[in-house]
Scaffold this motif. Structure first.
Motif, PDB file in Angstrom:
ATOM      1  N   ASP A   4       7.015   9.921   9.085  1.00  0.00           N
ATOM      2  CA  ASP A   4       6.756   9.156   7.867  1.00  0.00           C
ATOM      3  C   ASP A   4       8.497   9.555   7.477  1.00  0.00           C
ATOM      4  N   PHE A  55      -1.031   6.601   5.546  1.00  0.00           N
ATOM      5  CA  PHE A  55      -1.605   8.375   5.491  1.00  0.00           C
ATOM      6  C   PHE A  55      -2.733   7.984   6.497  1.00  0.00           C
ATOM      7  N   GLN A 104      10.562   2.329  -1.853  1.00  0.00           N
ATOM      8  CA  GLN A 104      11.648   2.714  -3.231  1.00  0.00           C
ATOM      9  C   GLN A 104      12.760   3.900  -3.056  1.00  0.00           C
ATOM     10  N   LYS A 105      12.488   4.289  -2.071  1.00  0.00           N
ATOM     11  CA  LYS A 105      13.823   5.271  -2.236  1.00  0.00           C
ATOM     12  C   LYS A 105      15.008   4.868  -1.118  1.00  0.00           C
ATOM     13  N   PHE A 164       3.683  15.811   1.204  1.00  0.00           N
ATOM     14  CA  PHE A 164       3.448  14.799   1.831  1.00  0.00           C
ATOM     15  C   PHE A 164       2.606  14.961   2.809  1.00  0.00           C
ATOM     16  N   ASN A 224      11.986  13.511   6.691  1.00  0.00           N
ATOM     17  CA  ASN A 224      12.472  14.084   5.485  1.00  0.00           C
ATOM     18  C   ASN A 224      11.531  14.609   4.124  1.00  0.00           C
ATOM     19  N   SER A 265       9.797   8.068   5.376  1.00  0.00           N
ATOM     20  CA  SER A 265      10.149   7.209   3.401  1.00  0.00           C
ATOM     21  C   SER A 265      11.557   7.502   2.895  1.00  0.00           C
ATOM     22  N   SER A 266      11.748   8.877   3.245  1.00  0.00           N
ATOM     23  CA  SER A 266      12.853   9.380   1.980  1.00  0.00           C
ATOM     24  C   SER A 266      14.220   9.604   2.233  1.00  0.00           C
ATOM     25  N   GLY A 280       0.728  -1.507  -0.368  1.00  0.00           N
ATOM     26  CA  GLY A 280      -0.033  -0.222   0.133  1.00  0.00           C
ATOM     27  C   GLY A 280       1.267   1.167  -0.073  1.00  0.00           C
ATOM     28  N   GLY A 281       1.881   1.267   0.036  1.00  0.00           N
ATOM     29  CA  GLY A 281       3.357   2.297   0.049  1.00  0.00           C
ATOM     30  C   GLY A 281       2.870   3.405   1.540  1.00  0.00           C
ATOM     31  N   ALA A 282       3.977   4.110   1.636  1.00  0.00           N
ATOM     32  CA  ALA A 282       3.569   5.261   2.581  1.00  0.00           C
ATOM     33  C   ALA A 282       1.767   6.256   2.395  1.00  0.00           C
ATOM     34  N   SER A 283       1.697   5.806   1.458  1.00  0.00           N
ATOM     35  CA  SER A 283       0.485   7.040   1.342  1.00  0.00           C
ATOM     36  C   SER A 283      -0.956   5.956   1.671  1.00  0.00           C
ATOM     37  N   THR A 299      10.942  15.092   0.387  1.00  0.00           N
ATOM     38  CA  THR A 299      10.859  14.565  -0.419  1.00  0.00           C
ATOM     39  C   THR A 299      11.665  15.527  -2.132  1.00  0.00           C
ATOM     40  N   CYS A 341       6.632  14.705   8.710  1.00  0.00           N
ATOM     41  CA  CYS A 341       7.397  13.664   8.105  1.00  0.00           C
ATOM     42  C   CYS A 341       8.558  13.739   7.613  1.00  0.00           C
TER      43      CYS A 341
HETATM   44  C1  LIG Z   1       7.811   9.005  -2.004  1.00  0.00           C
HETATM   45  C2  LIG Z   1       6.722   9.932  -0.858  1.00  0.00           C
HETATM   46  C3  LIG Z   1       5.793   9.166  -0.304  1.00  0.00           C
HETATM   47  C4  LIG Z   1       5.017   8.111  -1.157  1.00  0.00           C
HETATM   48  O1  LIG Z   1       4.727   7.071  -1.423  1.00  0.00           O
HETATM   49  P1  LIG Z   1       3.838   5.916  -1.881  1.00  0.00           P
HETATM   50  O2  LIG Z   1       5.007   4.500  -1.861  1.00  0.00           O
HETATM   51  O3  LIG Z   1       4.029   6.609  -3.411  1.00  0.00           O
HETATM   52  O4  LIG Z   1       2.517   5.951  -1.300  1.00  0.00           O
HETATM   53  C5  LIG Z   1       5.153   9.719   1.270  1.00  0.00           C
HETATM   54  N1  LIG Z   1       6.227   9.910   1.671  1.00  0.00           N
HETATM   55  C6  LIG Z   1       7.613  10.360   1.495  1.00  0.00           C
HETATM   56  C7  LIG Z   1       8.255  11.554   2.530  1.00  0.00           C
HETATM   57  C8  LIG Z   1       8.283  10.110   0.305  1.00  0.00           C
HETATM   58  O5  LIG Z   1       8.922  10.232  -0.261  1.00  0.00           O
END
Ligand SMILES: *Cc1c(COP(=O)(O)O)cnc(C)c1O
Length: 358
Positions: free
Chosen positions: A170, A79, A193-194, A100, A148, A172-173, A73-76, A150, A146
């Protein structure tokens, strides 16, 4: 020939990881099948699942009183999972420092009394607002940040103090890009994916005392405790993405872990920011204390030159340097997998481009 890919995500993976994955693609460790073809209940996959968790725990120093899960489901999706899982009083505070964190805040509003505690929108998200305990409601279920950003290229330079209110971030990046004290957070989450692997798997780290406050309407698949109970195997997981993530963790451990990559990341970022700061041609708008070592946005003197820069760089094997549409200009994402040679090559190109267009 391999190019240097400055994409913000999906982004570069370490070459040794890709080579290892390639080597194992048709026949994973003598099993005669690919990880992609394997039952998630099979012994070799169980080992991958266990190894991925163990390595991540070791690399991040995740304390015993936290669980680690690998979900889809990704970071999204987090949320929404965050307000649905942390739902005791049905209220939470958000710090909005970019796209984000704004999205996370917007999604959460469907589920309760959400408040924007601070924002850096007034100066187009070029800084992180000063935060102190008194800015957060003491009966909030959590504070969301959040760490970092992105798109805007900012990063917190300290973990905010939220008192007894759990801090959710979050990451993610920036996950695994520098040392982070996990014990300061209630929940951490990051899409892969980062800095970790292919898209499709999302890491969630949840403190144990925060696992029994989900809303009654929280979907089973979004409930952290569902996956925690089943060790991320409640349903079919993104097996291949998790496998590649495990190989990335091994690679990082082999390099010397997060401490070692943090040093390299600092050198890479210093090389690029110092060059930009000493140039009268390029400009980075972020306030210096909040600059991200991972995502570096910059502009040339005009939009026409920005366009030319991106296409000329592409021809030299420096890919995906176009900035996000919300910021314009260029953005170089220099995650863990970007070698310092890639940043050197970018700086050399920037020098030449400047000379030719000044
Ligand atoms: C890329 C990113 C997201 C979104 O990630 P998805 O996997 O596309 O849902 C959310 N938060 C941050 C900080 C990101 O870099």
């Amino acid at each position: 020939m391999r190019n240097y890919n400055f994409s913000a995500g999906p982004s570069m993976l370490p070459l040794p990881v890709l080579e290892k994955v390639q080597k194992n693609l048709l026949d994973y460790e003598g099993n005669g099948i690919s990880v992609m073809e394997m039952s998630h209940r099979s012994k070799p996959y169980q080992a991958i699942n266990d190894q991925a968790e163990a390595l991540l725990r070791e690399l991040m120093g995740v304390p015993e009183n936290y669980d680690v899960i690998f979900v889809q489901g990704g970071a999204s999706m987090q949320f929404e999972a965050v307000p649905l899982n942390l739902h005791k009083n049905g209220k939470a505070d958000y710090v909005v420092t970019g796209n984000f964190s704004g999205k996370a805040y917007k999604e959460a509003q469907k589920y309760g009394d959400m408040k924007e505690a601070a924002s850096s929108a007034d100066r187009n998200f070029t800084y992180i607002p000063a935060l102190e305990k008194g800015m957060f409601r003491t009966d909030a279920d959590y504070v969301h940040i959040c760490y970092n950003n992105t798109i805007f290229g900012t990063k917190y330079n300290a973990i905010p103090d939220t008192g007894d209110v759990p801090l959710v971030a979050d990451i993610s990046s920036c996950i695994l890009s520098e040392e982070l004290d996990v014990s300061k957070f209630g929940v951490l989450y990051a899409g892969a994916q980062k800095n970790v692997g292919p898209a499709g798997v999302t890491i969630v780290i949840v403190r144990k005392d925060l696992q029994n406050m989900a809303s009654n309407v929280c979907p089973t698949m979004m409930k952290w405790s569902t996956q925690i109970k089943e060790k991320s195997l409640y349903n079919t997981p993104p097996c291949f993405s998790t496998y590649v993530a495990m190989e990335t963790f091994r690679w990082l451990k082999g390099l010397g872990g997060v401490k070692a990559i943090e040093q390299i990341n600092r050198e890479k970022a210093a090389l690029l920011y110092d060059f930009i700061d000493n140039s009268s041609f390029y400009c980075n708008a972020v306030e210096k204390p909040f600059r991200s070592p991972m995502n570096v946005p910059f502009v040339s003197p005009s939009e026409e030159l920005d366009k030319e820069f991106v296409s000329a760089a592409q021809k030299e094997g420096l890919l995906t340097l176009k900035g996000h549409r919300l910021v314009g200009g260029m953005r170089a994402s220099i995650y863990n997998a970007m070698p310092i040679e890639g940043v050197r090559k970018l700086v050399d190109f920037m020098k030449r481009f400047e000379k030719e267009h000044k």
